[in-house]
Design a protein around this motif. Structure first.
Motif, short mmCIF file in Angstrom:
data_model
loop_
_atom_site.label_atom_id
_atom_site.label_comp_id
_atom_site.label_asym_id
_atom_site.label_seq_id
_atom_site.Cartn_x
_atom_site.Cartn_y
_atom_site.Cartn_z
N ASN A 56 40.10 -53.35 -13.56
CA ASN A 56 39.97 -54.52 -12.68
C ASN A 56 40.97 -54.44 -11.53
O ASN A 56 40.62 -54.70 -10.37
CB ASN A 56 40.19 -55.82 -13.46
CG ASN A 56 39.01 -56.21 -14.29
OD1 ASN A 56 38.40 -55.37 -14.96
ND2 ASN A 56 38.66 -57.48 -14.28
N GLY A 77 33.08 -54.28 -16.77
CA GLY A 77 33.85 -55.52 -16.68
C GLY A 77 34.50 -55.68 -15.32
O GLY A 77 34.51 -56.77 -14.74
N LYS A 127 31.85 -56.47 -12.71
CA LYS A 127 31.40 -57.85 -12.91
C LYS A 127 32.42 -58.82 -12.33
O LYS A 127 32.07 -59.76 -11.62
CB LYS A 127 31.17 -58.12 -14.40
CG LYS A 127 30.66 -59.51 -14.69
CD LYS A 127 30.41 -59.69 -16.19
CE LYS A 127 29.90 -61.09 -16.47
NZ LYS A 127 29.69 -61.33 -17.90
N ASP A 128 33.70 -58.58 -12.60
CA ASP A 128 34.76 -59.48 -12.14
C ASP A 128 35.04 -59.37 -10.64
O ASP A 128 35.16 -60.39 -9.95
CB ASP A 128 36.06 -59.21 -12.90
CG ASP A 128 35.97 -59.57 -14.37
OD1 ASP A 128 35.03 -60.28 -14.76
OD2 ASP A 128 36.84 -59.11 -15.14
N SER A 142 31.22 -59.50 -8.79
CA SER A 142 30.25 -60.45 -9.34
C SER A 142 28.90 -59.79 -9.58
O SER A 142 27.85 -60.39 -9.37
CB SER A 142 30.09 -61.66 -8.42
OG SER A 142 31.33 -62.32 -8.26
N THR A 150 26.02 -58.19 -11.96
CA THR A 150 25.50 -58.32 -13.32
C THR A 150 24.10 -57.73 -13.39
O THR A 150 23.55 -57.29 -12.39
CB THR A 150 25.42 -59.81 -13.74
OG1 THR A 150 24.56 -60.51 -12.83
CG2 THR A 150 26.79 -60.47 -13.76
N ILE A 157 30.67 -56.75 -22.42
CA ILE A 157 30.97 -57.79 -21.43
C ILE A 157 30.10 -59.03 -21.58
O ILE A 157 30.15 -59.95 -20.77
CB ILE A 157 30.88 -57.25 -19.98
CG1 ILE A 157 29.46 -56.81 -19.63
CG2 ILE A 157 31.90 -56.15 -19.75
CD1 ILE A 157 29.26 -56.48 -18.17
#
Length: 107
Positions: free
Chosen positions: A23, A56, A59-60, A63, A65, A90
């Motif tokens: 991340n 992950g 996604k973080d 954003s 998905t 996730i």
């Protein structure tokens, strides 16, 4: 970046070696290099991050998905089983998405 003239891959490799999370590295790459989500995924995979932590991070940070996330992971070179595990890790619903996985992967 500019002080040491490092590539995005070089920075990613160094940050991973110093224990930074996917991340943190994804965010740094996006900020410093304005990389696309696909470019970030490619760099993170090349640095040795596993599919679940890359999923992950994407996604973080982006954003991302669903099908978009799966396509990026596939294009980065992750195996189907790793993508499935990443989705479970996730909390993404993979039931409907992987119904046509054979066609999607050309199997």
């Amino acid at each position: 970046k500019s002080v040491y003239n490092l590539s995005a891959q070089g920075v990613s490799d160094i940050l991973k070696a110093f224990g930074y999370s996917a991340n943190q590295v994804a965010g740094a790459l996006q900020d410093a290099y304005s990389l696309t989500v696909q470019e970030v995924a490619n760099v993170l995979k090349a640095a040795g991050y596993a599919a679940d932590v890359v999923a992950g991070a994407l996604k973080d940070v982006f954003s991302l998905t669903g099908e978009g996330l799966a396509n990026v992971l596939k294009s980065a070179g992750y195996a189907l089983s790793d993508i499935e595990d990443a989705f479970e890790s996730i909390g993404e619903d993979i039931g409907d998405f992987f119904e046509d996985v054979g066609d999607w992967f050309g199997l």
